[in-house]
Each structure stands twice: as C-alpha cells, then as structure tokens.
Design a protein around this motif. Structure first.
Motif, mmCIF file in Angstrom:
data_model
loop_
_atom_site.group_PDB
_atom_site.id
_atom_site.type_symbol
_atom_site.label_atom_id
_atom_site.label_comp_id
_atom_site.label_asym_id
_atom_site.label_seq_id
_atom_site.Cartn_x
_atom_site.Cartn_y
_atom_site.Cartn_z
ATOM 1 N N TYR A 1 0.823 -1.206 0.000
ATOM 2 C CA TYR A 1 0.000 0.000 0.000
ATOM 3 C C TYR A 1 0.858 1.257 0.000
ATOM 4 N N ALA A 2 1.990 1.207 0.712
ATOM 5 C CA ALA A 2 2.888 2.368 0.754
ATOM 6 C C ALA A 2 3.628 2.555 -0.563
ATOM 7 N N ALA A 3 3.928 1.459 -1.276
ATOM 8 C CA ALA A 3 4.667 1.554 -2.539
ATOM 9 C C ALA A 3 3.764 1.733 -3.747
ATOM 10 N N SER A 4 2.464 1.812 -3.557
ATOM 11 C CA SER A 4 1.519 1.887 -4.674
ATOM 12 C C SER A 4 1.220 3.338 -5.038
ATOM 13 N N ASP A 5 0.538 3.491 -6.152
ATOM 14 C CA ASP A 5 0.118 4.807 -6.647
ATOM 15 C C ASP A 5 -1.384 4.985 -6.415
ATOM 16 N N LYS A 6 -1.775 6.216 -6.152
ATOM 17 C CA LYS A 6 -3.173 6.503 -5.857
ATOM 18 C C LYS A 6 -4.040 6.355 -7.093
#
Length: 454
Positions: free
Chosen positions: A283-288
């Motif tokens: 979730y932290a390494a993903s894009d919105k």
C-alpha cells in the motif's frame, strides 16, 4: 529496478559471480545484454549473441512475445515539442538532479485513513482450510467461500489482486462499504483498466465508493538502457478483519471461477501478521487511484458531529467548594439532597440561609451550666427492664413450638375475619376440623419417628 541491479550500485561492493548450478543463482550480466539485443535488433540478433557466447536460450516463445509487447521506452526531452525550452530551464536552474539519490522517499506514506485493526497481539493457534475448483468432498465453491468472507466482515477488507472484475464480488465489496466497513484494494497496474471498466458498467455511485480506497502497484520489473520491462503482480490474497486471510491462485474474475483450476487456503492465527505487514508495504509503494476522479463524481460531504449546547458555568466564589448560583434556579428536590450542600454552601432549607439558621439556635448558658443539666429529663424505657446483650438461642424443640404458635395465631385471625358476626368465635366447619385432625395425626407420627431415632 531489479534487486540485483540495486546491489551492483552499492559503493565498494562487487558481488561474486554465482554459477547456474548453485541455487543462489539469480542474475546474469550476459542475460541482460541478450535482452537489450532482443529489444533493439529482434529475435535473430538475440539468438546469434547467445550462440557466440555459448549460452543457452533462457526465454520461451511466450516470454519473448510478452516482453516485446510490454516493453516501454524511456521518454527523452528531445522527443517533446519544447526541447530547447526544457534545456534552457535545466541550464538556468541550480538544482543538482543528477546527484540526488535519496535513501528514503521524499513523499509521505499514504495513510490507512479509514481505519485498520490493531496488530501485534497473539491471535491464537493457526488454523487452515483448503478449497479447490472444482470442489472436492462436498466442499463449497471457492467463489462462495470468498463472498461469504466479505459479507461477514465487520472491521476491514484488504485485497491484493492482479485482476478484479467479478461482478458479484464487486457488489459484495460495495455493499460492505455502504454498511461502514473500510475496503482497501491494491491492484496490478496492468489490471487496473479492466477494474475501472467493470465499475463503469455497474454505474457505481458516490455512496458506494465512500469507504473504498483503491491503489495500483507496479511489479519489480527490469530496467534496461533502452527502456523498462514491466512485471506482473501475482500476489492474490484478501485480509478479513485482521484475523483471517485468504490466498491462493484464484483471481477475482468470472473466467477464473468457472474455467480455471484453482486452489485457495483460508488461514487464521498468528500467520496473519505476515500478510498484514506485506499489505502495508504494498500500500505504501503503490500509486493513488482516485475513483471519484475517474468516474467524475463528487465526494460526499462528511458532516461534522454537532455537539450539544453546554450551559455556561456559574461564576465561582472564593471557596473552591462553593458556587455562586446567582439567578440560576435550582429544582426543589436538590435542596434536600446532601450532595448539593457543597454547591449551595448551606444546610437543607429553601429560604433560610446559614446565618438565619444559626440565630434560631440558642447557645447554652456558660455562666450557670448546672441549670442546663437540670433541664435535661430522663426518658424511661417502655419495658422498664434492661435488655440482655447476649443473643437469644432457641433449641429445636422450642423452635417447633414457637412456629406452631405463630401458625395457630395466624389461622385464628383468619377465621375471625371470615366468620359472620352472629356465629360463635373459635368454631370451625366440619371439613376444616377433619383436616386439622389429619394434621395432628401426621404430627404424632412424626414425633414417634423422632423418638425412635433418638
């Protein structure tokens, strides 16, 4: 960037070459050069390079087709229309972009703003249930298991999936969002367009998306000098309420649940912490992925909770145990409640103040104290006998006689109340006398039994 490439960029670190026979073999520089030859000059140049270096072909025909179709070239500034303007801005700026290599991200970590169950506590013994498609031994279908987990969720639903296009599962997720359950979805970058297409067909609204957070994540991929080869996200699991996890080969799509062979495992216990940490990292390494922006929807306004009007506190007096009430009206029952004496600063009374009450009390005469003692009279007791402080105990026999005496007096009182005025007192009907005789007979038998026992 691949992990092996990051290791090579470390200062003063030159990893030793690992032969292919060892299980630690992961990366080869010859393979990287062969990939660049494949993307630059085609399959023929790729095969000839491997033949010259006496290396084996490490790519299948399917992989070669997938790599050539998904390869993305880097965008250079010269390819844009304003190349000269960009170059002038770059020369005029004092920034050192070529030397900027941060060890940590300069962007904030995306928060789990809808809430997340606390972790770190012992979750009990790990329990495992395995389901397959087609089902075995009268077990439920894997899609039924997944839908039941979503419908029974009450804290959170977190999904990591490569393809999420199943219509019924999407409806279950949006219904969970409407009943207040936070829904977090991390999708593969290549599967995101298909997810948006299915949501558009369902015509989802703002209320259904209020408690849904979606993000897209890239796979590890491989960066080359010409461009980048993207990878796929093959992690497929779902966290339920922080204490259950479902993982396996099943993708949330219609074809996967109907035509493919799949296997899923539902686990509960301490092993869930591993998936909890892995989801937070993804979730932290993903894009919105803003669904409101994608579907041109307005976010629903979350109104703030209105607080009840609090009355103003009266001005405090000099003592911290007193309050100057002023014009505040106090209910009548509060005058007679002892706990309000500290607030009122007086003893119970509606109109009399403390000073008026003290004036009504006549203090004793300090000059002639014997006069006050003579006025005191002794009040004699009603019985005139001193009561013994020793508790009175009754034997078993006396208790029985006392109990019979009480019952007799009570029965006589009832008889006197029910008999007419003209009838003589202490007379009983024939039926009642027969009943009393039967009772006396029974008492006699009980006495004989007690005598024999003694």
């Amino acid at each position: 960037m691949a992990e092996s490439q990051l290791v090579c960029m470390e200062d003063g670190l030159m990893p030793t070459a690992v032969p292919e026979s060892r299980p630690q073999f992961y990366y080869s520089e010859q393979q990287r050069a062969a990939l660049e030859m494949l993307l630059a000059h085609g399959d023929g140049a790729f095969k000839s390079l491997l033949k010259d270096e006496k290396s084996q072909d490490f790519l299948s025909a399917r992989e070669i087709k997938a790599i050539t179709n998904t390869f993305v070239k880097y965008q250079h500034e010269e390819d844009d229309g304003g190349a000269s303007e960009n170059r002038a801005k770059r020369d005029a700026s004092d920034s050192m972009r070529s030397t900027y290599w941060p060890q940590m991200s300069d962007t904030d970590v995306p928060p789990l703003d809808l809430g997340w169950p606390s972790s770190g506590l012992f979750k009990g013994v790990t329990r495992v249930c395995v389901y397959t498609h087609p089902p075995k031994e009268n077990s439920p279908h894997i899609k039924e298991v997944v839908r039941k987990l979503i419908q029974e969720s009450c804290k959170v639903v977190a999904i990591v999936m490569d393809l999420l296009t199943d219509l019924q599962i999407l409806r279950d997720l949006f219904e969970a969002s409407q009943r207040g359950v936070p829904v977090y979805i991390v999708l593969d970058e290549l599967g995101t367009p298909h997810f948006l297409d299915m949501c558009n067909r369902m015509q989802v609204g703002a209320k259904e998306l209020q408690n849904v957070r979606t993000r897209s994540v890239k796979a590890v991929g491989l960066n080359l000098s010409l461009g980048r080869i993207p990878g796929n996200l093959h992690s497929k699991y779902m966290l339920i309420d922080g204490d259950k996890v479902m993982f396996g080969t099943y993708s949330f799509s219609w074809s996967s649940s109907r035509m493919d062979r799949n296997m899923i495992t539902v686990m509960s216990g301490q092993v869930v912490d591993f998936y909890d940490n892995d989801f937070r990292e993804l979730y932290a390494a993903s894009d919105k992925l803003d669904l409101f922006k994608e579907f041109h929807l307005n976010k629903p306004q979350t109104g703030t909770l209105s607080r009840a009007a609090v009355p103003k506190r009266p001005v405090a007096a000099t003592s911290r145990f007193q309050v100057n009430l002023g014009d505040v009206k106090v209910p009548e029952h509060k005058y007679h409640n002892p706990k309000y004496l500290l607030a009122l600063g007086q003893i119970p009374g509606r109109t009399a103040t403390m000073e008026d009450f003290l004036k009504t009390m006549d203090p004793p005469n300090p000059e002639n104290p014997t006069e006050e003692l003579e006025n005191l009279t002794h009040v004699p007791s009603e019985t005139g006998k001193k009561e013994s402080k020793k508790p009175r105990t009754l034997s078993l026999k006396s208790r029985g006689s006392w109990w019979r005496k009480q019952n007799k007096e009570a029965s006589e009182a009832v008889i006197e109340e029910n008999t007419p005025v003209d009838a003589p007192k202490h007379t009983l009907p024939a039926d009642q006398t027969s009943e009393d005789a039967g009772k006396k007979k029974k008492r006699g038998t009980f006495k004989n039994i007690f005598k024999k026992a003694k």
